[in-house]
Design a protein around this motif. Structure first.
Motif, PDB file in Angstrom:
ATOM      1  N   ARG A 171      43.081  45.967  39.604  1.00 47.19           N
ATOM      2  CA  ARG A 171      42.389  44.707  39.854  1.00 47.19           C
ATOM      3  C   ARG A 171      42.065  44.040  38.526  1.00 47.19           C
ATOM      4  O   ARG A 171      41.546  44.685  37.615  1.00 47.19           O
ATOM      5  N   VAL A 172      42.387  42.756  38.417  1.00 47.37           N
ATOM      6  CA  VAL A 172      42.077  41.956  37.237  1.00 47.37           C
ATOM      7  C   VAL A 172      41.292  40.729  37.697  1.00 47.37           C
ATOM      8  O   VAL A 172      41.581  40.152  38.746  1.00 47.37           O
ATOM      9  N   THR A 173      40.292  40.351  36.926  1.00 49.88           N
ATOM     10  CA  THR A 173      39.651  39.057  37.155  1.00 49.88           C
ATOM     11  C   THR A 173      39.983  38.162  35.970  1.00 49.88           C
ATOM     12  O   THR A 173      39.984  38.599  34.821  1.00 49.88           O
ATOM     13  N   ALA A 174      40.280  36.905  36.278  1.00 46.91           N
ATOM     14  CA  ALA A 174      40.593  35.919  35.252  1.00 46.91           C
ATOM     15  C   ALA A 174      40.051  34.572  35.717  1.00 46.91           C
ATOM     16  O   ALA A 174      39.113  34.516  36.529  1.00 46.91           O
ATOM     17  N   TYR A 175      40.637  33.484  35.255  1.00 46.90           N
ATOM     18  CA  TYR A 175      40.159  32.144  35.596  1.00 46.90           C
ATOM     19  C   TYR A 175      41.283  31.161  35.320  1.00 46.90           C
ATOM     20  O   TYR A 175      42.307  31.524  34.714  1.00 46.90           O
ATOM     21  N   VAL A 176      41.129  29.916  35.750  1.00 45.96           N
ATOM     22  CA  VAL A 176      42.113  28.873  35.482  1.00 45.96           C
ATOM     23  C   VAL A 176      41.626  28.057  34.282  1.00 45.96           C
ATOM     24  O   VAL A 176      40.660  27.312  34.400  1.00 45.96           O
ATOM     25  N   PRO A 177      42.241  28.211  33.108  1.00 43.23           N
ATOM     26  CA  PRO A 177      41.819  27.403  31.967  1.00 43.23           C
ATOM     27  C   PRO A 177      41.961  25.906  32.258  1.00 43.23           C
ATOM     28  O   PRO A 177      42.913  25.479  32.922  1.00 43.23           O
ATOM     29  N   VAL A 178      41.023  25.126  31.757  1.00 44.60           N
ATOM     30  CA  VAL A 178      41.047  23.675  31.949  1.00 44.60           C
ATOM     31  C   VAL A 178      40.983  22.998  30.592  1.00 44.60           C
ATOM     32  O   VAL A 178      40.435  23.544  29.627  1.00 44.60           O
TER      33      VAL A 178
ATOM     34  N   PRO B 211      51.394  44.916  38.813  1.00 43.49           N
ATOM     35  CA  PRO B 211      52.122  45.642  39.861  1.00 43.49           C
ATOM     36  C   PRO B 211      51.999  44.919  41.197  1.00 43.49           C
ATOM     37  O   PRO B 211      51.011  44.205  41.454  1.00 43.49           O
ATOM     38  N   ALA B 212      52.977  45.103  42.060  1.00 45.33           N
ATOM     39  CA  ALA B 212      53.021  44.363  43.324  1.00 45.33           C
ATOM     40  C   ALA B 212      51.787  44.596  44.186  1.00 45.33           C
ATOM     41  O   ALA B 212      51.344  43.696  44.909  1.00 45.33           O
ATOM     42  N   ASP B 213      51.216  45.789  44.126  1.00 43.51           N
ATOM     43  CA  ASP B 213      50.078  46.089  44.991  1.00 43.51           C
ATOM     44  C   ASP B 213      48.735  45.870  44.293  1.00 43.51           C
ATOM     45  O   ASP B 213      47.689  46.216  44.840  1.00 43.51           O
ATOM     46  N   ALA B 214      48.747  45.319  43.094  1.00 41.67           N
ATOM     47  CA  ALA B 214      47.495  45.005  42.402  1.00 41.67           C
ATOM     48  C   ALA B 214      47.015  43.614  42.821  1.00 41.67           C
ATOM     49  O   ALA B 214      47.741  42.855  43.472  1.00 41.67           O
ATOM     50  N   GLU B 215      45.788  43.281  42.444  1.00 42.38           N
ATOM     51  CA  GLU B 215      45.252  41.978  42.816  1.00 42.38           C
ATOM     52  C   GLU B 215      44.622  41.288  41.619  1.00 42.38           C
ATOM     53  O   GLU B 215      44.073  41.918  40.714  1.00 42.38           O
ATOM     54  N   LEU B 216      44.723  39.969  41.635  1.00 40.14           N
ATOM     55  CA  LEU B 216      44.099  39.112  40.633  1.00 40.14           C
ATOM     56  C   LEU B 216      43.034  38.279  41.332  1.00 40.14           C
ATOM     57  O   LEU B 216      43.336  37.557  42.287  1.00 40.14           O
ATOM     58  N   LEU B 217      41.801  38.389  40.861  1.00 34.85           N
ATOM     59  CA  LEU B 217      40.703  37.618  41.419  1.00 34.85           C
ATOM     60  C   LEU B 217      40.312  36.493  40.471  1.00 34.85           C
ATOM     61  O   LEU B 217      40.298  36.673  39.248  1.00 34.85           O
TER      62      LEU B 217
ATOM     63  N   VAL C 268      39.126  39.139  32.217  1.00 32.01           N
ATOM     64  CA  VAL C 268      39.457  38.088  31.258  1.00 32.01           C
ATOM     65  C   VAL C 268      38.398  37.004  31.370  1.00 32.01           C
ATOM     66  O   VAL C 268      38.187  36.449  32.452  1.00 32.01           O
ATOM     67  N   VAL C 269      37.733  36.717  30.260  1.00 29.23           N
ATOM     68  CA  VAL C 269      36.512  35.911  30.257  1.00 29.23           C
ATOM     69  C   VAL C 269      36.691  34.683  29.374  1.00 29.23           C
ATOM     70  O   VAL C 269      37.182  34.807  28.249  1.00 29.23           O
ATOM     71  N   PRO C 270      36.269  33.500  29.828  1.00 25.31           N
ATOM     72  CA  PRO C 270      36.323  32.324  28.948  1.00 25.31           C
ATOM     73  C   PRO C 270      35.152  32.295  27.972  1.00 25.31           C
ATOM     74  O   PRO C 270      34.089  32.850  28.239  1.00 25.31           O
ATOM     75  N   ALA C 271      35.353  31.649  26.843  1.00 24.87           N
ATOM     76  CA  ALA C 271      34.281  31.434  25.865  1.00 24.87           C
ATOM     77  C   ALA C 271      34.748  30.388  24.873  1.00 24.87           C
ATOM     78  O   ALA C 271      35.956  30.140  24.712  1.00 24.87           O
ATOM     79  N   LEU C 272      33.788  29.781  24.205  1.00 28.07           N
ATOM     80  CA  LEU C 272      34.105  28.850  23.123  1.00 28.07           C
ATOM     81  C   LEU C 272      34.287  29.576  21.803  1.00 28.07           C
ATOM     82  O   LEU C 272      35.003  29.103  20.916  1.00 28.07           O
ATOM     83  N   ALA C 273      33.639  30.696  21.657  1.00 23.76           N
ATOM     84  CA  ALA C 273      33.762  31.513  20.453  1.00 23.76           C
ATOM     85  C   ALA C 273      33.205  32.895  20.748  1.00 23.76           C
ATOM     86  O   ALA C 273      32.427  33.079  21.685  1.00 23.76           O
ATOM     87  N   VAL C 274      33.607  33.843  19.923  1.00 22.36           N
ATOM     88  CA  VAL C 274      33.101  35.216  19.976  1.00 22.36           C
ATOM     89  C   VAL C 274      32.886  35.661  18.542  1.00 22.36           C
ATOM     90  O   VAL C 274      33.683  35.317  17.651  1.00 22.36           O
ATOM     91  N   ASP C 275      31.815  36.426  18.302  1.00 22.13           N
ATOM     92  CA  ASP C 275      31.642  36.952  16.947  1.00 22.13           C
ATOM     93  C   ASP C 275      32.123  38.399  16.873  1.00 22.13           C
ATOM     94  O   ASP C 275      32.529  38.986  17.877  1.00 22.13           O
ATOM     95  N   ARG C 276      32.077  38.971  15.684  1.00 22.27           N
ATOM     96  CA  ARG C 276      32.695  40.277  15.453  1.00 22.27           C
ATOM     97  C   ARG C 276      31.915  41.432  16.067  1.00 22.27           C
ATOM     98  O   ARG C 276      32.370  42.570  16.041  1.00 22.27           O
TER      99      ARG C 276
END
Length: 225
Positions: free
Chosen positions: A56-63, A81-87, A135-143
């Protein structure tokens, strides 16, 4: 309390100013630069998915100018994989995130502010807890893994539900991995970023390494590209 309140206000102001600067920088990117960055970010994430073979993966639609390109969900789903899911997330009225399965571009609808959401059954706010890759959106990430979002707090709530060992990855444009960001107590860290120039990078030796992700990789392309 006054000193604490003053410090909190300073942090909020710093966040607003940093956010405005980052958004302006993204808006200034040319279409060619955005497209090239999207291709490289997608290649890195596809290589990661193929290595991890998550269920299972979670992501988003970039805009707009968000890295990854609007077709990122389709590209990720094809790599799974064919039997995996994307949320994908569905924004609730209280700004928390529900989740629904991605079934293809035709299964997305406009949800305001350019956001597109899946139309399928809602799986609840806790669906993200079962993801192997987030998979997470952000404007920036620090170290240190601290991320700066757009200020709504939706992903801070979602990340608070994600197990510590889960790999959380933020796609960024070059220059958006920075030394330090202003942080508040509710901010939740992420484990890795992916940028067009440097590929996948884990932060502070986080759990990403244990998932088979090298500290610095450039999967799917040569370093000279």
């Amino acid at each position: 309390m006054p000193e604490f309140s003053d410090e909190a206000e300073v942090t909020r102001v710093a966040k607003r100013e940093t956010r405005a600067e980052l958004l302006a920088r993204r808006r200034a990117l040319t279409g060619e630069t955005r497209a090239e960055a999207a291709g490289r970010v997608q290649a890195e994430l596809v290589a990661l998915v193929r290595r991890l073979r998550p269920r299972r993966v979670t992501a988003y639609v970039p805009v707009g100018s968000e890295p990854g390109g609007a077709d990122l969900p389709r590209v990720l789903r094809e790599a799974l994989p064919a039997d995996a899911e994307l949320l994908l997330p569905v924004l609730r009225a209280d700004l928390d995130l529900d989740w629904a399965a991605y079934t293809g571009p035709d299964g997305l609808v406009a949800a305001g502010r350019g956001i597109r959401e899946p139309v399928g059954p809602r799986l609840g706010v806790t669906a993200v807890t079962g993801a192997d890759l987030v998979v997470v959106p952000a404007l920036a990430v620090d170290r240190h893994g601290r991320r700066l979002g757009r200020g709504g707090g939706s992903y801070d709530r979602a990340l608070a539900r994600v197990p510590v060992a889960t790999l959380t990855v933020v796609p960024l444009h070059d220059g958006e991995l920075v030394e330090a960001l202003p942080v508040e107590p509710h901010d939740r860290p992420v484990r890795a970023v992916v940028t067009p120039a440097d590929g996948m990078r884990t932060l502070d030796g986080g759990p990403g390494v244990a998932h088979g992700v090298a500290p610095h990789t450039s999967a799917g392309r040569t370093r000279g590209e």
